[in-house]
Structure formats: structure tokens, C-alpha cells
Design an enzyme around this catalytic site. Structure first.
Site, PDB file in Angstrom:
ATOM      1  CG  ASP A  67     -19.688  81.665 -45.585  1.00 13.43           C
ATOM      2  OD1 ASP A  67     -20.446  82.616 -45.839  1.00 13.43           O
ATOM      3  OD2 ASP A  67     -18.654  81.430 -46.251  1.00 13.43           O
ATOM      4  CD  GLU A 121     -22.481  83.333 -42.792  1.00 15.27           C
ATOM      5  OE1 GLU A 121     -22.625  83.867 -43.902  1.00 15.27           O
ATOM      6  OE2 GLU A 121     -21.385  83.300 -42.189  1.00 15.27           O
TER       7      GLU A 121
END
Length: 222
Positions: free
Chosen positions: A47, A118
Site C-alpha cells: 500500500d 497491493e
């Protein structure tokens, strides 16, 4: 072990052939499998790598002010955008889910798809460094970066400005329903402007539901 189909998928989209198989398997593994190593820690890392890669691209390719850059960044790395890109590359069937999670629709869950893509970025960063992870992001996000995602005014901001411009009270958001298992929650939100009307929308996060409800309100009354 990574099967040949999964290995080819990862090589194609990460840009490098996987080396540490346990790392990449973890990136594809949901906690519902009961396995100790899953994608959660890699998603946390990925992320941040995704955010930095997109922020760098925006800085290099736009002369907009900080506020507009932040608006675009938030849209480009949102759960909805991550999930859409995951669907575009066909990630779902390669994810490792427990039977219950798969039966509950986990393979098409925005939350799980977004988390896993992610996590794959995080795995690429660990194995090959930031340059390779950045290249992975730019390749997967190419059409999205070149498009209009995040360029238009956010629906909630647009609705608030509409209300102020029409001398109405500020919009009020209310959670109407929360349902589904923890890994595939669905939120239904209603937005209301006094003496005008209301609109509802459902999504996999409360924030996304509020955004969709604002869009629906503007479509009906704006």
C-alpha cells in the site's frame, strides 16, 4: 509451490519471474485458508509502495497544486481502483481463499482483490526493490494514470457545493445497513438534503458507499 500458470501470471504482471516462492504464495493467500503466512503484512507494505509510486508519477507529470494532486492520488490508490485493476488482469482465480470465503464471493470482493494486488506490489518491492515495484505499478496503472480518474471533483465535495449554492442544508449521511461476513462486508448509506430528497448506495466500504450515494443524489436532483 507455484504452479506454471500462476508463475506465468506473476512473471507477466510483476515484470520478473518469482524467486522466493513462499513470498509470492503469501501475497496470494487470504487468512481464511488458515495458513500462518498470508498477504496482510505484504499488503501493508505494498500500500505504501503504491502510494509513493503514484505520487512520484503525479509529481513528474502534472503541474497541479498540492490539493489537486492529493485528490488524484487518493482516487488512483483507492480500494475501488485497486480492485478494478485486479479484475482487469484476472487476479481473482489465482488468489488462495478458504472454501467459505470463496463461497461467500471472496474472489470478487473489492477488499480482497485490492489487498492482494497491493500485497503483490509489496512482494515485488521486497524481491526486486523500488524501481521494479514502481515499474510494476506504472505498467498495471498505465491506462488509469492516463485517464480521468481523480480529475473530476469528488462527488461528496460536489454535493456539498451544490447544497451551499442552492442555499440548502449540508448533506447528512446515515448508515442504513451493514451486512455480510467480515471479509466481504457490504455497507448501505443514505444521504439526505433537507427539503430536497435522499439517495442510497451500497459498497464494500462505508466511504465508498457515501461516495456512490452522493453521485446518485446528484444524478437525481443535481
Amino acid at each position: 509451490m507455484l504452479g506454471p500458470e500462476v508463475r506465468a501470471f506473476l512473471t507477466r504482471h510483476a515484470g520478473h519471474e518469482p524467486g522466493d516462492e513462499t513470498l509470492w504464495l503469501a501475497a496470494l493467500t487470504h487468512g481464511s485458508t488458515g495458513e500462518k503466512r498470508n498477504y496482510e503484512r505484504l499488503e501493508f507494505l505494498g500500500d505504501r509502495v503504491l502510494g509513493l509510486a503514484v505520487a512520484e508519477w503525479l509529481f513528474q507529470n502534472s503541474d497541479e497544486a498540492e490539493g489537486r494532486l492529493s485528490q488524484r492520488l487518493n482516487a488512483l490508490v483507492s480500494r475501488t481502483t485497486c480492485a478494478r485493476i485486479a479484475r482487469e488482469i484476472g487476479l481473482g482465480p489465482h488468489m488462495r481463499l478458504g472454501k467459505q470465503a470463496r463461497d461467500d464471493g471472496g474472489e470478487d470482493s473489492d477488499n480482497i482483490l485490492g489487498d492482494v494486488i497491493e500485497a503483490l506490489i509489496g512482494a515485488c518491492f521486497i524481491e526486486h526493490g523500488f524501481s521494479a515495484a514502481r515499474d510494476m505499478v506504472r505498467r498495471l496503472w498505465a491506462d488509469t494514470l492516463a485517464g480521468k480518474t481523480g480529475k473530476r471533483k469528488h462527488p461528496k465535495s460536489a454535493l456539498q457545493e451544490w447544497a451551499a449554492g442552492n442555499r440548502r442544508r449540508m448533506p447528512e449521511y446515515r448508515l442504513v445497513d451493514r451486512s455480510g461476513p467480515d471479509h466481504a462486508l457490504r455497507f448501505t448509506v443514505e444521504v439526505q438534503v433537507h427539503n430536497v430528497g435522499s439517495a442510497q448506495a451500497t459498497a464494500h466500504s462505508k466511504q465508498d458507499a457515501e461516495t456512490l450515494a452522493a453521485e446518485e443524489f446528484m444524478r437525481k436532483f443535481g
